[in-house]
Design an enzyme around this catalytic site. Structure first.
Site, PDB file in Angstrom:
ATOM      1  N   HIS A   1     101.935 -31.451 -11.385  1.00  0.00           N
ATOM      2  CA  HIS A   1     101.399 -32.795 -11.185  1.00  0.00           C
ATOM      3  C   HIS A   1     100.005 -32.905 -11.766  1.00  0.00           C
ATOM      4  O   HIS A   1      99.301 -31.899 -11.921  1.00  0.00           O
ATOM      5  CB  HIS A   1     101.356 -33.162  -9.699  1.00  0.00           C
ATOM      6  CG  HIS A   1     102.692 -33.455  -9.104  1.00  0.00           C
ATOM      7  ND1 HIS A   1     103.391 -34.617  -9.358  1.00  0.00           N
ATOM      8  CD2 HIS A   1     103.466 -32.730  -8.245  1.00  0.00           C
ATOM      9  CE1 HIS A   1     104.531 -34.595  -8.694  1.00  0.00           C
ATOM     10  NE2 HIS A   1     104.599 -33.464  -8.013  1.00  0.00           N
TER      11      HIS A   1
ATOM     12  N   HIS B   1     105.374 -33.382  -2.609  1.00  0.00           N
ATOM     13  CA  HIS B   1     104.845 -32.303  -1.770  1.00  0.00           C
ATOM     14  C   HIS B   1     103.593 -32.760  -1.025  1.00  0.00           C
ATOM     15  O   HIS B   1     103.438 -32.483   0.168  1.00  0.00           O
ATOM     16  CB  HIS B   1     104.524 -31.075  -2.628  1.00  0.00           C
ATOM     17  CG  HIS B   1     105.732 -30.286  -3.028  1.00  0.00           C
ATOM     18  ND1 HIS B   1     106.626 -30.737  -3.965  1.00  0.00           N
ATOM     19  CD2 HIS B   1     106.191 -29.064  -2.612  1.00  0.00           C
ATOM     20  CE1 HIS B   1     107.586 -29.824  -4.124  1.00  0.00           C
ATOM     21  NE2 HIS B   1     107.351 -28.821  -3.312  1.00  0.00           N
TER      22      HIS B   1
END
Length: 408
Positions: free
Chosen positions: A198, A147
Protein backbone atom coordinates in the site's frame (compact mmCIF):
# COMPACT_ATOMS: atom_id res chain seq x y z
CA UNK A 1 -41.61 -14.84 17.64
CA UNK A 2 -42.19 -14.07 13.95
CA UNK A 3 -44.58 -11.35 12.90
CA UNK A 4 -45.16 -8.84 10.13
CA UNK A 5 -42.22 -6.95 8.72
CA UNK A 6 -41.45 -3.84 10.74
CA UNK A 7 -41.20 -0.33 9.36
CA UNK A 8 -37.42 -0.08 9.78
CA UNK A 9 -36.91 -3.43 8.07
CA UNK A 10 -39.03 -2.38 5.10
CA UNK A 11 -37.26 0.98 5.00
CA UNK A 12 -33.79 -0.64 5.05
CA UNK A 13 -34.54 -3.10 2.27
CA UNK A 14 -36.34 -0.46 0.20
CA UNK A 15 -33.38 1.90 0.55
CA UNK A 16 -31.00 -0.76 -0.80
CA UNK A 17 -33.35 -1.54 -3.70
CA UNK A 18 -33.60 2.18 -4.42
CA UNK A 19 -29.82 2.53 -4.37
CA UNK A 20 -29.40 -0.41 -6.75
CA UNK A 21 -31.92 1.12 -9.15
CA UNK A 22 -30.45 4.62 -8.95
CA UNK A 23 -26.89 3.34 -9.33
CA UNK A 24 -27.81 1.35 -12.43
CA UNK A 25 -29.92 4.12 -13.96
CA UNK A 26 -27.45 6.96 -13.47
CA UNK A 27 -24.22 4.92 -13.66
CA UNK A 28 -23.16 6.29 -10.27
CA UNK A 29 -20.18 3.96 -9.82
CA UNK A 30 -18.53 5.04 -13.06
CA UNK A 31 -19.24 8.71 -12.37
CA UNK A 32 -17.79 8.58 -8.87
CA UNK A 33 -14.77 6.63 -10.14
CA UNK A 34 -14.12 9.28 -12.79
CA UNK A 35 -13.98 11.90 -10.05
CA UNK A 36 -11.80 10.02 -7.53
CA UNK A 37 -9.58 7.55 -9.39
CA UNK A 38 -7.28 10.08 -11.13
CA UNK A 39 -6.60 11.96 -7.88
CA UNK A 40 -5.94 8.80 -5.86
CA UNK A 41 -3.72 7.40 -8.62
CA UNK A 42 -1.62 10.58 -8.61
CA UNK A 43 -1.25 10.32 -4.84
CA UNK A 44 -0.12 6.68 -5.11
CA UNK A 45 2.50 7.65 -7.70
CA UNK A 46 3.61 10.62 -5.58
CA UNK A 47 4.02 8.32 -2.54
CA UNK A 48 6.36 5.95 -4.41
CA UNK A 49 9.61 7.77 -3.45
CA UNK A 50 8.58 7.63 0.22
CA UNK A 51 7.95 3.89 -0.04
CA UNK A 52 11.35 3.36 -1.67
CA UNK A 53 13.07 5.33 1.10
CA UNK A 54 11.37 3.17 3.73
CA UNK A 55 12.33 -0.01 1.89
CA UNK A 56 16.02 0.92 1.85
CA UNK A 57 16.27 -0.31 5.43
CA UNK A 58 14.86 -3.70 4.52
CA UNK A 59 16.00 -6.75 6.44
CA UNK A 60 14.72 -10.30 6.55
CA UNK A 61 13.74 -9.86 10.20
CA UNK A 62 11.64 -6.86 9.28
CA UNK A 63 10.16 -8.81 6.36
CA UNK A 64 9.20 -11.62 8.72
CA UNK A 65 7.90 -9.34 11.47
CA UNK A 66 5.63 -7.28 9.24
CA UNK A 67 4.47 -10.37 7.33
CA UNK A 68 3.48 -12.07 10.58
CA UNK A 69 1.69 -8.93 11.80
CA UNK A 70 -0.22 -8.76 8.53
CA UNK A 71 -1.27 -12.40 8.90
CA UNK A 72 -2.42 -11.82 12.49
CA UNK A 73 -4.87 -9.11 11.40
CA UNK A 74 -5.93 -10.76 8.14
CA UNK A 75 -9.37 -12.14 7.29
CA UNK A 76 -8.21 -15.81 7.34
CA UNK A 77 -6.85 -15.35 10.87
CA UNK A 78 -10.15 -13.96 12.15
CA UNK A 79 -12.03 -16.69 10.30
CA UNK A 80 -10.07 -19.28 12.29
CA UNK A 81 -10.08 -17.34 15.57
CA UNK A 82 -13.77 -16.46 15.85
CA UNK A 83 -15.05 -20.07 16.21
CA UNK A 84 -12.68 -20.53 19.16
CA UNK A 85 -14.13 -17.37 20.72
CA UNK A 86 -17.66 -18.77 20.39
CA UNK A 87 -16.68 -22.09 21.95
CA UNK A 88 -14.84 -20.40 24.82
CA UNK A 89 -18.11 -18.93 26.11
CA UNK A 90 -17.63 -15.36 24.82
CA UNK A 91 -20.52 -15.55 22.38
CA UNK A 92 -21.55 -11.90 22.50
CA UNK A 93 -18.03 -10.68 21.73
CA UNK A 94 -17.66 -13.31 19.00
CA UNK A 95 -20.90 -12.49 17.21
CA UNK A 96 -20.30 -8.75 17.43
CA UNK A 97 -16.80 -9.08 16.01
CA UNK A 98 -18.07 -11.39 13.26
CA UNK A 99 -20.73 -8.93 12.15
CA UNK A 100 -18.31 -6.01 12.45
CA UNK A 101 -15.79 -7.93 10.35
CA UNK A 102 -18.45 -8.57 7.69
CA UNK A 103 -19.42 -4.88 7.75
CA UNK A 104 -15.77 -3.79 7.43
CA UNK A 105 -15.14 -6.27 4.65
CA UNK A 106 -18.17 -5.15 2.64
CA UNK A 107 -17.55 -1.43 3.11
CA UNK A 108 -13.80 -1.55 2.50
CA UNK A 109 -14.02 -3.76 -0.56
CA UNK A 110 -16.89 -1.70 -1.98
CA UNK A 111 -14.78 1.46 -1.75
CA UNK A 112 -11.82 -0.38 -3.30
CA UNK A 113 -13.85 -1.47 -6.30
CA UNK A 114 -15.70 1.83 -6.72
CA UNK A 115 -12.48 3.86 -6.91
CA UNK A 116 -10.44 1.08 -8.58
CA UNK A 117 -7.15 2.79 -7.70
CA UNK A 118 -3.87 0.89 -8.20
CA UNK A 119 -1.46 -0.31 -5.56
CA UNK A 120 2.14 0.94 -5.65
CA UNK A 121 3.81 -0.15 -8.86
CA UNK A 122 6.10 -3.18 -8.55
CA UNK A 123 8.81 -2.52 -9.70
CA UNK A 124 10.20 -0.10 -8.61
CA UNK A 125 8.56 -0.91 -5.28
CA UNK A 126 9.61 -4.22 -3.71
CA UNK A 127 6.52 -6.26 -2.85
CA UNK A 128 6.73 -8.95 -0.14
CA UNK A 129 3.96 -11.57 -0.33
CA UNK A 130 4.83 -14.33 2.10
CA UNK A 131 1.52 -16.20 1.92
CA UNK A 132 -1.06 -17.19 -0.68
CA UNK A 133 -3.52 -14.82 0.96
CA UNK A 134 -1.09 -11.91 0.53
CA UNK A 135 -0.58 -12.79 -3.13
CA UNK A 136 -4.35 -12.67 -3.64
CA UNK A 137 -4.58 -9.39 -1.74
CA UNK A 138 -2.01 -7.91 -4.11
CA UNK A 139 -4.43 -8.45 -7.02
CA UNK A 140 -7.08 -6.25 -5.36
CA UNK A 141 -7.27 -2.49 -5.70
CA UNK A 142 -5.45 -0.39 -3.12
CA UNK A 143 -7.53 2.26 -1.38
CA UNK A 144 -8.41 1.80 1.44
CA UNK A 145 -6.03 -0.60 3.16
CA UNK A 146 -8.24 -3.43 4.48
CA UNK A 147 -5.61 -4.41 7.06
CA UNK A 148 -5.53 -0.89 8.51
CA UNK A 149 -9.33 -0.58 8.43
CA UNK A 150 -9.91 -3.97 10.09
CA UNK A 151 -7.24 -3.36 12.72
CA UNK A 152 -8.78 -0.05 13.77
CA UNK A 153 -12.29 -1.50 13.95
CA UNK A 154 -11.65 -4.88 15.54
CA UNK A 155 -8.93 -3.89 18.00
CA UNK A 156 -10.91 -0.79 18.88
CA UNK A 157 -14.07 -2.77 19.50
CA UNK A 158 -12.18 -5.40 21.50
CA UNK A 159 -10.73 -2.66 23.70
CA UNK A 160 -14.22 -1.17 24.16
CA UNK A 161 -15.61 -4.58 25.12
CA UNK A 162 -12.85 -5.27 27.64
CA UNK A 163 -13.10 -1.85 29.28
CA UNK A 164 -16.89 -2.01 29.38
CA UNK A 165 -17.02 -5.46 30.98
CA UNK A 166 -14.10 -5.11 33.39
CA UNK A 167 -15.14 -4.57 37.02
CA UNK A 168 -12.38 -2.03 37.58
CA UNK A 169 -11.01 0.35 34.99
CA UNK A 170 -8.32 2.56 36.41
CA UNK A 171 -6.63 5.25 34.37
CA UNK A 172 -3.47 3.19 33.90
CA UNK A 173 -5.41 0.30 32.34
CA UNK A 174 -7.32 2.60 29.99
CA UNK A 175 -4.15 4.41 28.88
CA UNK A 176 -2.32 1.11 28.42
CA UNK A 177 -5.19 -0.30 26.33
CA UNK A 178 -5.38 2.72 24.06
CA UNK A 179 -1.59 2.76 23.72
CA UNK A 180 -1.49 -0.89 22.63
CA UNK A 181 -4.23 -0.36 20.05
CA UNK A 182 -2.51 2.78 18.76
CA UNK A 183 0.83 0.96 18.51
CA UNK A 184 -0.74 -1.96 16.67
CA UNK A 185 -2.45 0.33 14.15
CA UNK A 186 0.79 2.23 13.52
CA UNK A 187 2.81 -0.96 13.08
CA UNK A 188 0.24 -2.40 10.68
CA UNK A 189 0.21 0.83 8.68
CA UNK A 190 4.01 1.00 8.47
CA UNK A 191 4.13 -2.71 7.65
CA UNK A 192 1.71 -2.42 4.73
CA UNK A 193 3.88 0.33 3.25
CA UNK A 194 7.16 -1.48 4.01
CA UNK A 195 5.86 -4.67 2.35
CA UNK A 196 5.03 -2.69 -0.78
CA UNK A 197 1.32 -3.54 -0.53
CA UNK A 198 0.00 0.00 0.00
CA UNK A 199 0.89 3.64 -0.32
CA UNK A 200 0.50 6.24 2.42
CA UNK A 201 -2.86 7.42 1.05
CA UNK A 202 -4.21 3.85 1.19
CA UNK A 203 -3.22 3.41 4.83
CA UNK A 204 -4.52 6.84 5.83
CA UNK A 205 -7.85 6.13 4.14
CA UNK A 206 -8.05 2.75 5.88
CA UNK A 207 -7.54 4.36 9.29
CA UNK A 208 -10.12 7.10 8.60
CA UNK A 209 -12.73 4.65 7.31
CA UNK A 210 -11.98 2.39 10.26
CA UNK A 211 -12.59 5.18 12.78
CA UNK A 212 -15.87 6.14 11.10
CA UNK A 213 -17.11 2.54 10.97
CA UNK A 214 -16.05 1.90 14.58
CA UNK A 215 -17.88 5.00 15.80
CA UNK A 216 -21.01 3.94 13.91
CA UNK A 217 -20.81 0.36 15.22
CA UNK A 218 -20.39 1.46 18.83
CA UNK A 219 -23.60 3.48 18.41
CA UNK A 220 -25.68 0.61 16.97
CA UNK A 221 -24.14 -2.66 18.19
CA UNK A 222 -26.50 -3.09 21.14
CA UNK A 223 -29.54 -2.59 18.89
CA UNK A 224 -28.16 -5.11 16.39
CA UNK A 225 -27.51 -7.65 19.13
CA UNK A 226 -30.98 -7.24 20.63
CA UNK A 227 -32.53 -7.69 17.20
CA UNK A 228 -30.58 -10.90 16.56
CA UNK A 229 -31.52 -12.33 19.96
CA UNK A 230 -35.20 -11.42 20.19
CA UNK A 231 -36.27 -9.57 17.03
CA UNK A 232 -38.97 -10.49 14.53
CA UNK A 233 -38.28 -11.93 11.08
CA UNK A 234 -34.57 -12.16 11.90
CA UNK A 235 -33.64 -14.96 9.50
CA UNK A 236 -35.88 -13.84 6.65
CA UNK A 237 -34.78 -10.21 6.98
CA UNK A 238 -31.08 -11.13 7.04
CA UNK A 239 -31.52 -13.44 4.06
CA UNK A 240 -33.16 -10.61 2.11
CA UNK A 241 -30.44 -8.20 3.23
CA UNK A 242 -27.68 -10.59 2.13
CA UNK A 243 -29.32 -11.11 -1.26
CA UNK A 244 -29.73 -7.38 -1.91
CA UNK A 245 -26.20 -6.55 -0.77
CA UNK A 246 -24.84 -8.79 -3.53
CA UNK A 247 -26.65 -6.65 -6.12
CA UNK A 248 -25.70 -3.41 -4.36
CA UNK A 249 -22.00 -4.27 -4.56
CA UNK A 250 -20.26 -2.01 -7.13
CA UNK A 251 -18.74 -3.34 -10.34
CA UNK A 252 -14.97 -2.70 -10.42
CA UNK A 253 -13.05 -1.52 -13.45
CA UNK A 254 -11.51 -5.00 -13.69
CA UNK A 255 -12.48 -8.14 -11.79
CA UNK A 256 -10.69 -8.69 -8.46
CA UNK A 257 -11.11 -11.18 -5.55
CA UNK A 258 -12.79 -8.48 -3.41
CA UNK A 259 -16.33 -9.54 -4.31
CA UNK A 260 -15.51 -13.15 -3.49
CA UNK A 261 -14.25 -12.14 -0.04
CA UNK A 262 -17.41 -10.14 0.55
CA UNK A 263 -19.61 -13.05 -0.51
CA UNK A 264 -17.85 -15.41 1.89
CA UNK A 265 -18.20 -13.09 4.89
CA UNK A 266 -21.74 -12.21 3.87
CA UNK A 267 -22.49 -15.93 4.13
CA UNK A 268 -20.68 -16.14 7.47
CA UNK A 269 -22.77 -13.27 8.87
CA UNK A 270 -26.01 -14.91 7.72
CA UNK A 271 -25.02 -18.27 9.18
CA UNK A 272 -24.08 -16.71 12.51
CA UNK A 273 -27.26 -14.63 12.74
CA UNK A 274 -29.62 -17.48 11.83
CA UNK A 275 -27.84 -19.91 14.18
CA UNK A 276 -27.71 -17.53 17.14
CA UNK A 277 -31.35 -16.55 16.68
CA UNK A 278 -32.42 -20.18 16.93
CA UNK A 279 -30.14 -21.34 19.75
CA UNK A 280 -29.47 -18.27 21.90
CA UNK A 281 -31.30 -19.55 24.98
CA UNK A 282 -29.57 -22.93 24.72
CA UNK A 283 -25.93 -22.14 23.98
CA UNK A 284 -25.25 -18.39 23.72
CA UNK A 285 -26.94 -16.59 26.61
CA UNK A 286 -24.94 -14.55 29.10
CA UNK A 287 -24.90 -17.35 31.68
CA UNK A 288 -22.91 -19.89 29.62
CA UNK A 289 -19.60 -21.00 31.19
CA UNK A 290 -16.47 -19.11 30.17
CA UNK A 291 -13.04 -20.62 29.63
CA UNK A 292 -10.72 -20.92 32.63
CA UNK A 293 -13.64 -21.39 35.02
CA UNK A 294 -14.50 -24.61 36.88
CA UNK A 295 -17.42 -25.13 34.47
CA UNK A 296 -15.19 -24.83 31.38
CA UNK A 297 -11.61 -25.83 32.09
CA UNK A 298 -8.85 -25.51 29.53
CA UNK A 299 -8.68 -29.31 28.82
CA UNK A 300 -12.42 -29.29 28.11
CA UNK A 301 -11.96 -26.35 25.78
CA UNK A 302 -9.22 -28.24 23.90
CA UNK A 303 -11.62 -31.17 23.58
CA UNK A 304 -14.20 -28.80 22.12
CA UNK A 305 -11.67 -27.60 19.56
CA UNK A 306 -10.74 -31.17 18.59
CA UNK A 307 -14.42 -31.98 18.06
CA UNK A 308 -15.45 -28.66 16.55
CA UNK A 309 -12.80 -28.01 13.91
CA UNK A 310 -13.29 -31.29 11.97
CA UNK A 311 -17.06 -30.89 12.24
CA UNK A 312 -17.20 -27.42 10.71
CA UNK A 313 -14.78 -28.45 7.94
CA UNK A 314 -17.04 -31.40 7.08
CA UNK A 315 -20.09 -29.11 7.07
CA UNK A 316 -18.25 -26.63 4.84
CA UNK A 317 -17.42 -29.42 2.37
CA UNK A 318 -20.97 -30.79 2.40
CA UNK A 319 -22.54 -27.33 2.07
CA UNK A 320 -20.43 -26.65 -1.00
CA UNK A 321 -21.29 -30.02 -2.56
CA UNK A 322 -25.02 -29.57 -1.95
CA UNK A 323 -24.96 -26.00 -3.28
CA UNK A 324 -23.08 -27.09 -6.43
CA UNK A 325 -25.84 -29.60 -7.13
CA UNK A 326 -28.88 -27.66 -5.96
CA UNK A 327 -28.34 -24.13 -7.32
CA UNK A 328 -27.94 -25.09 -11.01
CA UNK A 329 -31.10 -27.21 -10.76
CA UNK A 330 -33.05 -24.34 -9.20
CA UNK A 331 -31.77 -21.82 -11.75
CA UNK A 332 -32.55 -24.20 -14.60
CA UNK A 333 -36.09 -24.64 -13.28
CA UNK A 334 -36.63 -20.90 -12.95
CA UNK A 335 -34.98 -20.09 -16.26
CA UNK A 336 -32.20 -17.98 -14.78
CA UNK A 337 -29.12 -18.02 -17.07
CA UNK A 338 -25.97 -18.84 -15.12
CA UNK A 339 -22.27 -19.38 -15.66
CA UNK A 340 -19.53 -20.60 -13.32
CA UNK A 341 -16.11 -19.04 -12.82
CA UNK A 342 -14.48 -22.13 -11.34
CA UNK A 343 -16.75 -24.47 -9.36
CA UNK A 344 -18.75 -26.17 -12.16
CA UNK A 345 -16.69 -26.98 -15.29
CA UNK A 346 -19.80 -27.56 -17.43
CA UNK A 347 -20.87 -23.95 -16.82
CA UNK A 348 -17.56 -22.25 -17.48
CA UNK A 349 -17.79 -18.73 -18.86
CA UNK A 350 -16.32 -19.90 -22.16
CA UNK A 351 -19.54 -21.86 -22.70
CA UNK A 352 -21.60 -18.73 -22.10
CA UNK A 353 -23.50 -18.81 -25.36
CA UNK A 354 -24.35 -22.48 -25.03
CA UNK A 355 -25.55 -22.05 -21.47
CA UNK A 356 -27.83 -19.19 -22.37
CA UNK A 357 -29.46 -21.15 -25.20
CA UNK A 358 -30.08 -24.07 -22.86
CA UNK A 359 -31.70 -21.88 -20.20
CA UNK A 360 -33.99 -20.23 -22.73
CA UNK A 361 -35.85 -23.58 -22.85
CA UNK A 362 -36.58 -23.44 -19.12
CA UNK A 363 -40.38 -23.06 -19.35
CA UNK A 364 -43.12 -20.98 -17.80
CA UNK A 365 -41.41 -20.45 -14.41
CA UNK A 366 -39.00 -18.06 -16.10
CA UNK A 367 -41.81 -15.49 -15.87
CA UNK A 368 -41.40 -15.58 -12.11
CA UNK A 369 -37.95 -14.03 -12.40
CA UNK A 370 -38.61 -11.93 -15.49
CA UNK A 371 -37.82 -8.79 -13.48
CA UNK A 372 -34.14 -9.79 -13.39
CA UNK A 373 -31.80 -8.26 -15.99
CA UNK A 374 -31.26 -10.54 -18.97
CA UNK A 375 -27.71 -11.63 -18.33
CA UNK A 376 -25.95 -14.74 -17.08
CA UNK A 377 -25.25 -14.81 -13.34
CA UNK A 378 -22.19 -16.37 -11.75
CA UNK A 379 -23.55 -19.32 -9.77
CA UNK A 380 -20.27 -19.47 -7.83
CA UNK A 381 -21.49 -16.48 -5.81
CA UNK A 382 -24.43 -18.47 -4.46
CA UNK A 383 -22.29 -21.56 -3.90
CA UNK A 384 -19.71 -19.58 -1.95
CA UNK A 385 -22.42 -17.86 0.12
CA UNK A 386 -24.12 -21.13 1.08
CA UNK A 387 -20.79 -22.83 1.77
CA UNK A 388 -19.74 -20.24 4.33
CA UNK A 389 -23.24 -19.82 5.71
CA UNK A 390 -23.26 -23.55 6.45
CA UNK A 391 -19.84 -23.34 8.08
CA UNK A 392 -20.90 -20.42 10.30
CA UNK A 393 -24.21 -22.07 11.22
CA UNK A 394 -22.35 -25.18 12.33
CA UNK A 395 -20.07 -23.07 14.56
CA UNK A 396 -22.98 -21.68 16.60
CA UNK A 397 -25.63 -24.39 16.26
CA UNK A 398 -24.46 -27.87 15.27
CA UNK A 399 -21.15 -27.92 17.15
CA UNK A 400 -22.59 -26.59 20.45
CA UNK A 401 -25.26 -29.28 20.17
CA UNK A 402 -22.48 -31.87 19.91
CA UNK A 403 -20.78 -30.32 22.96
CA UNK A 404 -24.03 -30.65 24.88
CA UNK A 405 -24.45 -34.33 23.98
CA UNK A 406 -20.79 -35.07 24.78
CA UNK A 407 -20.93 -33.09 28.07
CA UNK A 408 -18.11 -30.79 26.90
Amino acid sequence: MEGGISFWQALSLSAIVGWVGASASFDLTRRFRALTQPWVTRRVVADTPSILRLQRCHHRYLDNMFSVLSCVVSVPFYTGFLPLLFWSGHSKLARQMTLLMAFCDYTGNSVKDVISAPRPSCPPVRRVTATKDEKENATEYGLPSSHALNTVCLSGYLLHYILTNSPQNDTVAVVAGFSLVFLLVILIGIGRIYLGMHSLIDVAAGIVFGLVILAFWLAVHDYVDNFIISGQNVTSFWASLSFLLCFAYPTPEFRTPSFEYHTAFNGVAFGIVSGIQQTYLHFHHEGVPHIFTPELTFPVFIARVLVGIPTILIVKFCSKAIAKWLLPVMCNTLGIPIVSSCYIPALKVSDNGKNKSEFKQAGYLQKVVSFLPQKAYDVDTGIRFLQYAGLAWSVVDLVPSLFSHLNL
